[in-house]
Design an enzyme around this catalytic site. Structure first.
Site, PDB file in Angstrom:
ATOM      1  N   HIS A 358       0.787  -1.229   0.000  1.00 16.74           N
ATOM      2  CA  HIS A 358       0.000   0.000   0.000  1.00 16.74           C
ATOM      3  C   HIS A 358       0.821   1.281   0.000  1.00 16.74           C
ATOM      4  O   HIS A 358       0.247   2.365   0.025  1.00 16.74           O
ATOM      5  CB  HIS A 358      -0.933   0.035   1.215  1.00 16.74           C
ATOM      6  CG  HIS A 358      -2.147  -0.819   1.056  1.00 16.74           C
ATOM      7  ND1 HIS A 358      -3.251  -0.433   0.333  1.00 16.74           N
ATOM      8  CD2 HIS A 358      -2.434  -2.061   1.511  1.00 16.74           C
ATOM      9  CE1 HIS A 358      -4.164  -1.383   0.361  1.00 16.74           C
ATOM     10  NE2 HIS A 358      -3.684  -2.390   1.064  1.00 16.74           N
ATOM     11  N   LYS A 549      -8.303  14.597   3.144  1.00 11.91           N
ATOM     12  CA  LYS A 549      -7.507  13.369   3.285  1.00 11.91           C
ATOM     13  C   LYS A 549      -6.571  13.565   4.469  1.00 11.91           C
ATOM     14  O   LYS A 549      -6.496  14.677   5.014  1.00 11.91           O
ATOM     15  CB  LYS A 549      -6.714  13.049   2.009  1.00 11.91           C
ATOM     16  CG  LYS A 549      -5.978  14.228   1.416  1.00 11.91           C
ATOM     17  CD  LYS A 549      -5.373  13.870   0.074  1.00 11.91           C
ATOM     18  CE  LYS A 549      -6.404  13.844  -1.034  1.00 11.91           C
ATOM     19  NZ  LYS A 549      -6.501  12.588  -1.739  1.00 11.91           N
ATOM     20  N   ARG A 550      -5.888  12.491   4.879  1.00 13.64           N
ATOM     21  CA  ARG A 550      -4.934  12.639   5.978  1.00 13.64           C
ATOM     22  C   ARG A 550      -3.957  13.773   5.674  1.00 13.64           C
ATOM     23  O   ARG A 550      -3.575  13.972   4.525  1.00 13.64           O
ATOM     24  CB  ARG A 550      -4.159  11.344   6.185  1.00 13.64           C
ATOM     25  CG  ARG A 550      -4.936  10.271   6.918  1.00 13.64           C
ATOM     26  CD  ARG A 550      -4.105   9.019   7.113  1.00 13.64           C
ATOM     27  NE  ARG A 550      -3.745   8.397   5.841  1.00 13.64           N
ATOM     28  CZ  ARG A 550      -2.509   8.353   5.351  1.00 13.64           C
ATOM     29  NH1 ARG A 550      -1.507   8.899   6.018  1.00 13.64           N
ATOM     30  NH2 ARG A 550      -2.261   7.759   4.208  1.00 13.64           N
ATOM     31  N   LYS A 555       0.955  14.588   0.467  1.00 13.91           N
ATOM     32  CA  LYS A 555      -0.367  14.906  -0.096  1.00 13.91           C
ATOM     33  C   LYS A 555      -0.497  16.393  -0.445  1.00 13.91           C
ATOM     34  O   LYS A 555      -1.464  16.821  -1.056  1.00 13.91           O
ATOM     35  CB  LYS A 555      -1.472  14.474   0.873  1.00 13.91           C
ATOM     36  CG  LYS A 555      -1.541  12.942   1.019  1.00 13.91           C
ATOM     37  CD  LYS A 555      -2.600  12.516   2.013  1.00 13.91           C
ATOM     38  CE  LYS A 555      -2.635  11.012   2.216  1.00 13.91           C
ATOM     39  NZ  LYS A 555      -3.225  10.267   1.086  1.00 13.91           N
ATOM     40  N   THR A 657      -8.572   6.431  -2.850  1.00 10.46           N
ATOM     41  CA  THR A 657      -9.959   6.046  -3.191  1.00 10.46           C
ATOM     42  C   THR A 657     -10.884   7.251  -3.118  1.00 10.46           C
ATOM     43  O   THR A 657     -11.942   7.252  -3.733  1.00 10.46           O
ATOM     44  CB  THR A 657     -10.480   4.935  -2.263  1.00 10.46           C
ATOM     45  OG1 THR A 657     -10.313   5.339  -0.903  1.00 10.46           O
ATOM     46  CG2 THR A 657      -9.757   3.625  -2.499  1.00 10.46           C
ATOM     47  N   LYS A 661     -14.351   8.385  -5.313  1.00  7.75           N
ATOM     48  CA  LYS A 661     -15.641   8.760  -4.716  1.00  7.75           C
ATOM     49  C   LYS A 661     -16.119  10.101  -5.265  1.00  7.75           C
ATOM     50  O   LYS A 661     -17.297  10.270  -5.590  1.00  7.75           O
ATOM     51  CB  LYS A 661     -15.514   8.825  -3.193  1.00  7.75           C
ATOM     52  CG  LYS A 661     -15.243   7.479  -2.548  1.00  7.75           C
ATOM     53  CD  LYS A 661     -14.754   7.612  -1.105  1.00  7.75           C
ATOM     54  CE  LYS A 661     -14.263   6.272  -0.573  1.00  7.75           C
ATOM     55  NZ  LYS A 661     -13.560   6.399   0.711  1.00  7.75           N
TER      56      LYS A 661
END
Length: 827
Positions: A358, A549-550, A555, A657, A661
C-alpha cells in the site's frame, strides 16, 4: 431518456433504494416498537434519538440473522474455497443505512438517519465480496478506541479518545465460546533430534465479535470477525503471593491493552512493542480459527485429514505488512504442532498467502528490531531466520558473486541494528504480490522491489483499488443515484460499467439541467451545515473546491494553501476585477506525533482567519477547515463537491480512493499523474480532468539533478509574495516566527517539491475557473466523468482478486431464503 413513471407505477416499482411495501413498513414498525420496549426497556416518553437508532438497528439486524445463519450453512454444505482478508485497520463504522440499502429496506423505514456512534470505515471490499457471493471473511482487531476525534482549538489540532463502544454496538455478536489463546514471550527449548518447543509463554485470550456483512439485494451475509484481548483468569496470579491478589487483578489491563487503541496510520513506521503485539495477536487468533474451520469442513470430518488440500480451500490476503507475522505463525503451526516437514509446510504456506502493498514511502515500510522480536516471539524469529537462510542460499546459487544483491534481498537488514524487513517477508512467503494502481504496481516492480520482481516477474500483479457504489452513491447521494436509475435503469448498482450509457445523454439539455440541479441541491444542504457549524457565510453559487484526506507532506496540502494565498492576493490587488467565487474546504487528521502535519493545519486555519474576515474579499473566497473529517462527514461533503483536489507528488500516492468517490459523485478532478488519477484520466480522457505538474519521470530526473527550491521562489513573484507573507507573520501577527519550521522545510528539506509544481498548479486552477463560468459545459464534463467511473467499483477489484489471485469465481449463490427450516452447524 426513459418516459416518466406515473404515481401508480412508482408505487409498484421496486425502488433503487429499497423495497417499498405495506408489509415491510408494518413489519419494521412492529420490530422497532418491540426492540424499544424489550431490548432497550424504554417507552416513547423517555426514549432518546440514540434509543430510536438502536431500536431500528436491532430491527434491521433481525432481518439479517436468518440469511446470516443460512449463508454459513450453505458454505458448510458446499465447502467452497474460503477467502480470509486480514487487516489491522477494520474498525466498525455506521452500518445502519448501508445494511438497509443492501437488504432493500431503506424506503420502507421512512427515515433519513444520521445515526450515532463510531464513524468508522466498513470495507468496500467486504461489501463487494458479499455482493459477489464469495465465501469471504474479514479478520481484524476490535479496538476499544478507534482513530482519535480531532478538535481544532485556536487553529491547532487536539486529540480526544474515540470511545465508540460506550453505548454498545447493536451489530456485533460476542462469541465467547470461540475464545482462543495467543502466546507471547517465553523461550525456545531445543533438544537434540527434537523439534524446538516454545515454552513458558504468557497467554492472552482472543475473544471474537462477529458482525454481519450483507451483499446487495441477495441472500448472502458474510462475517467480519474482530478479536478483543482478554486476560485469562489466572493472569499473573501464579507470580504473586496471596497478599498481591488485588495487584494481580489490576494487572489484567496489561494483557487487555492489546486491543485498546488503533494506531493512527501516518505513513511512518514506529517500532512500538504494543503494535507488534497487536500484529501477532490478530494473526495468531485468526489462523487458529482458519485451521479449525478447515479441519471441521464436511470433507475433513468424513475422511482422513490432509493439509495437502489447504491452499485449495484457503486463500489469505495480507492487507499491507501489518499481518505479515501470519507467515511464520502458519509455519510454526504446520511444523511444530501439525508435524509437517519443512518443505511441505513452506510450499503450502506460499500457496496460501498473497500480499497487497500500500505504500512506496520508505519510512512507512515496517522493519522490526530483531532484539524486540527475539524477546516477544522467539520461536518466530527462529523460523524467519530459517526462511531467510533458504531464500539467500537460492539467491546465492543464481548470483554467486553478487553480495550486494544478497544483502538487498535479505529479510534481515544489518545497517543501523538488525531488523526484520516485513515487506521482504511478505514477498518471499506469498505466491502473489500486488500494488493498488497501475502506476503504483509499476513503481513496485521497477524500483521498490526490483530485485524480487526480476527473480519472479510472474508473482507481481496490479489490482487497482475500488469503492462500493452502494455506500458511495446510493447511500450518500440518493438524488444522483435515482436520476441515473431513471436514465439508464438500475443494473448499474451491481455492474458500474453500465454508467457508460450516460455518454449518450451528454448533450441532452434536460439531463444536463437535472444533473446540475442535484449538485446544487447537495451544495445548498452542505452550505447550511457549514454555516451552522462554522458560523461562516457560504456562497452556495461559489465553486466548492475540496481537499480532504490525511494531513501529510506528500499529499501537499501546502500547495493548496499557497494557491489560496495567491487567490487572496489577486483579489486584494484588483478587488473589482472579475473573480470566480470559491469556497475552499480542507479537512483531515494529522497523526498525533507528526509535528509538520500539525503545523500545516495551523497554517491553513490561520490563512482562513485572515481570508474569511477581510471585507475586501467578501463572498468571493472562503476557506473552511473541516474538523474531525470522517466517513459521516465524507458522505456530506463528497456529493456537494465541484472540484476534487488530488495533488500528491507524482509517484508517492499508491492509489487513493477519495479521488474515485468524488468522480462518481460528479466532481471534476484537479490532480497530478499519480495513483489512480492516471487511470481516471485514461477512462475519462485526460482533457476531462485538470492534470498538472511533474510526471514520475520528471520527479526522478529532478532527484538526479537536485531540487532547488530557491530558484522557484526567486523566479515566481506570486509564489515569493505568498511565502514572504507566511515568513513575515502576515497570517500570524502575534507570533511572526510561528511558521518558521514550514518555511525551513520548504526551502531545505522538501522531498515532495511543492515549489516545483506551483506554477503549473496555479495555471491549471485558472483553467478550472474558466470552465466553471460555463455551467453547461462544466456539467457536460461532469457527466463524462461519471460515465467513466465504472472501472473504479470495488466489485471489479474483487472479481480480479478472486479470479487472478485467490483462484475462486464470483457466484450468484442460490442460498435458500431464511423462511426454510434451520439446522445447527458450527460456523
Amino acid at each position: 431518456m426513459a418516459t416518466p413513471l406515473t404515481d401508480q407505477e412508482k408505487r409498484k416499482q421496486i425502488s433503487i433504494r429499497g423495497i417499498v411495501g405495506v408489509e415491510n413498513v408494518a413489519e419494521l414498525k412492529q420490530g422497532f416498537n418491540r426492540h424499544l420496549h424489550f431490548t432497550l426497556v424504554k417507552d416513547r416518553n423517555v426514549a432518546t434519538p440514540r434509543d430510536y437508532y438502536f431500536a431500528l438497528a436491532h430491527t434491521v439486524r433481525d432481518h439479517l440473522v436468518g440469511r446470516w445463519i443460512r449463508t454459513q450453512q450453505f458454505y458448510y454444505e458446499a465447502d467452497p474455497k474460503r477467502v480470509y482478508y486480514l487487516s489491522l485497520e477494520f474498525y466498525m463504522g455506521r452500518a445502519l443505512q448501508n445494511t438497509m440499502i443492501n437488504l432493500g429496506l431503506q424506503n420502507a423505514s421512512g427515515v433519513g438517519y444520521g445515526g450515532s456512534g463510531r464513524d468508522g470505515r466498513r470495507s468496500c471490499f467486504l461489501d463487494s465480496m458479499a455482493t459477489l457471493g464469495l465465501a469471504a471473511y474479514g479478520y481484524g482487531i476490535r479496538y476499544e478506541y478507534g482513530i482519535f476525534n480531532q478538535k481544532i482549538k485556536d487553529g491547532w489540532q487536539f486529540e480526544e479518545a474515540d470511545d465508540w463502544l460506550r453505548y454498545g454496538n447493536p451489530w456485533e455478536k460476542a462469541r465467547p465460546e470461540f475464545m482462543l489463546p495467543v502466546h507471547f514471550y517465553g523461550r525456545v527449548e531445543e533438544e537434540d533430534g527434537k523439534e524446538p518447543k516454545w515454552v513458558n509463554t504468557q497467554v492472552v485470550l482472543a475473544m471474537p465479535y462477529d458482525t454481519p456483512i450483507p451483499g446487495y439485494m441477495n441472500n448472502t451475509v458474510n462475517t467480519m470477525r474482530l478479536w478483543s484481548a482478554r486476560a485469562p483468569n489466572d493472569f499473573n496470579l501464579r507470580d504473586f503471593n496471596v497478599g498481591d491478589y488485588i495487584q494481580a487483578v489490576l494487572d489484567r489491563n496489561l494483557a487487555e491493552n492489546i486491543s485498546r487503541v488503533l494506531y493512527p496510520n501516518d505513513n511512518f513506521f514506529e517500532g512500538k512493542e504494543l503494535r507488534l503485539k497487536q500484529e501477532y495477536f490478530v494473526v495468531a487468533a485468526t489462523l487458529q480459527d482458519v485451521i479449525r474451520r478447515f479441519k471441521t469442513s464436511k470433507k475433513n470430518c468424513s475422511g482422513p485429514l490432509s493439509f495437502d488440500s489447504f491452499p485449495d480451500k484457503v486463500a489469505i490476503q495480507l492487507n499491507d505488512t501489518h499481518p505479515a507475522m501470519a507467515i511464520p505463525e502458519l509455519m510454526r503451526i504446520f511444523v511444530d504442532i501439525e508435524k509437517l516437514d519443512w518443505d511441505t509446510a513452506w510450499n503450502i504456506t506460499k500457496q496460501t498467502f498473497a500480499y497487497t502493498n500500500h505504500t512506496v514511502l520508505p519510512e512507512a515500510l515496517e522493519r522490526w528490531p530483531v532484539e524486540l522480536m527475539e524477546r516477544l516471539l522467539p520461536r518466530h524469529l527462529q523460523i524467519i531466520y530459517r526462511i531467510n537462510q533458504i531464500h539467500l542460499d537460492h539467491i546465492a546459487s543464481l548470483f554467486p558473486d553478487d553480495m550486494d544483491r544478497i544483502r538487498r534481498m535479505s529479510l534481515i537488514e544489518e545497517e543501523g541494528g538488525k531488523r526484520v524487513n516485513m515487506a521482504h517477508l511478505c514477498i518471499v512467503g506469498s505466491h502473489k504480490v500486488n500494488g493498488v494502481a497501475e502506476i503504483h504496481s509499476d513503481i513496485i516492480k521497477r524500483d521498490v522491489f526490483r530485485d524480487f520482481s526480476e527473480l519472479e516477474p510472474e508473482k507481481f500483479q496490479n489490482k487497482t483499488n475500488g469503492i462500493t457504489p452502494r455506500r458511495w452513491l446510493l447511500l450518500c447521494n440518493p438524488g444522483l443515484a435515482d436520476l441515473i436509475a431513471e436514465a439508464i435503469g438500475e443494473d448499474y448498482v451491481k455492474d458500474l460499467n453500465h454508467l457508460q450509457k450516460l455518454n449518450d445523454l451528454v448533450d441532452y439539455d434536460t439531463f444536463i439541467r437535472d444533473v446540475a440541479k442535484v449538485k446544487q441541491d447537495n451544495k445548498l444542504k452542505f452550505a447550511q451545515y457549514l454555516e451552522k457549524v462554522y458560523n461562516v457565510d457560504i456562497n452556495p453559487a461559489s465553486m466548492f473546491d475540496v481537499h480532504v484526506k490525511r494531513i501529510h507532506e506528500y499529499k501537499r496540502q501546502l500547495l493548496n494553501c499557497l494557491h489560496v494565498i495567491t487567490m487572496y492576493n489577486r483579489i486584494k490587488r484588483g478587488p473589482i476585477k472579475p473573480f470566480v467565487p470559491r469556497t475552499v474546504i480542507i479537512g483531515g487528521k494529522a497523526a498525533p506525533g507528526y509535528h509538520m502535519a500539525k503545523m500545516i493545519i495551523k497554517l491553513i486555519t490561520s490563512v482562513a482567519d485572515v481570508v474569511n474576515n477581510d471585507p475586501v474579499i467578501g463572498r468571493k473566497l472562503k476557506v473552511i477547515y473541516l474538523e474531525n473529517y470522517r466517513v459521516s462527514l465524507a458522505e456530506k461533503v463528497i456529493p456537494a463537491t465541484d472540484l476534487s483536489e488530488q495533488i500528491s507528488t507524482a509517484g508517492t500516492e499508491a492509489s487513493g480512493t477519495g479521488n474515485m468517490k468524488f468522480m462518481l459523485n460528479g466532481a471534476l478532478t484537479i490532480g497530478t499523474m499519480d495513483g489512480a488519477n492516471v487511470e481516471m484520466a485514461e477512462e475519462a480522457g485526460e482533457e476531462n480532468l485538470f492534470i498538472f505538474g511533474m510526471r514520475v519521470e520528471d520527479v526522478a530526473e529532478m532527484d538526479k539533478e537536485g531540487y532547488d527550491a530557491l530558484q522557484y521562489y526567486e523566479s515566481l513573484p506570486e509564489l515569493k509574495q505568498a511565502v514572504d507573507q507566511i515568513k513575515s507573520g502576515y497570517f500570524s501577527p502575534k507570533q511572526p516566527e510561528m511558521f518558521s519550521d514550514i518555511i525551513n522545510m520548504l526551502f531545505h528539506h522538501d522531498r515532495f517539491k511543492v515549489f516545483a509544481d506551483y506554477e503549473s498548479y496555479v495555471k491549471c486552477q485558472e483553467r478550472v475557473s474558466a470552465l466553471y463560468k460555463d455551467q453547461r459545459e462544466w456539467t457536460r464534463v461532469v457527466i463524462k466523468n461519471i460515465a467513466a467511473s465504472g472501472k473504479f467499483s470495488s466489485d471489479r477489484s474483487i472479481k480480479e482478486y478472486a479470479t487472478e489471485i485467490w483462484g475462486v469465481e464470483p457466484t450468484d449463490l442460490k442460498i435458500p431464503p431464511p423462511s426454510e427450516p434451520l439446522i445447527n452447524i458450527i460456523t
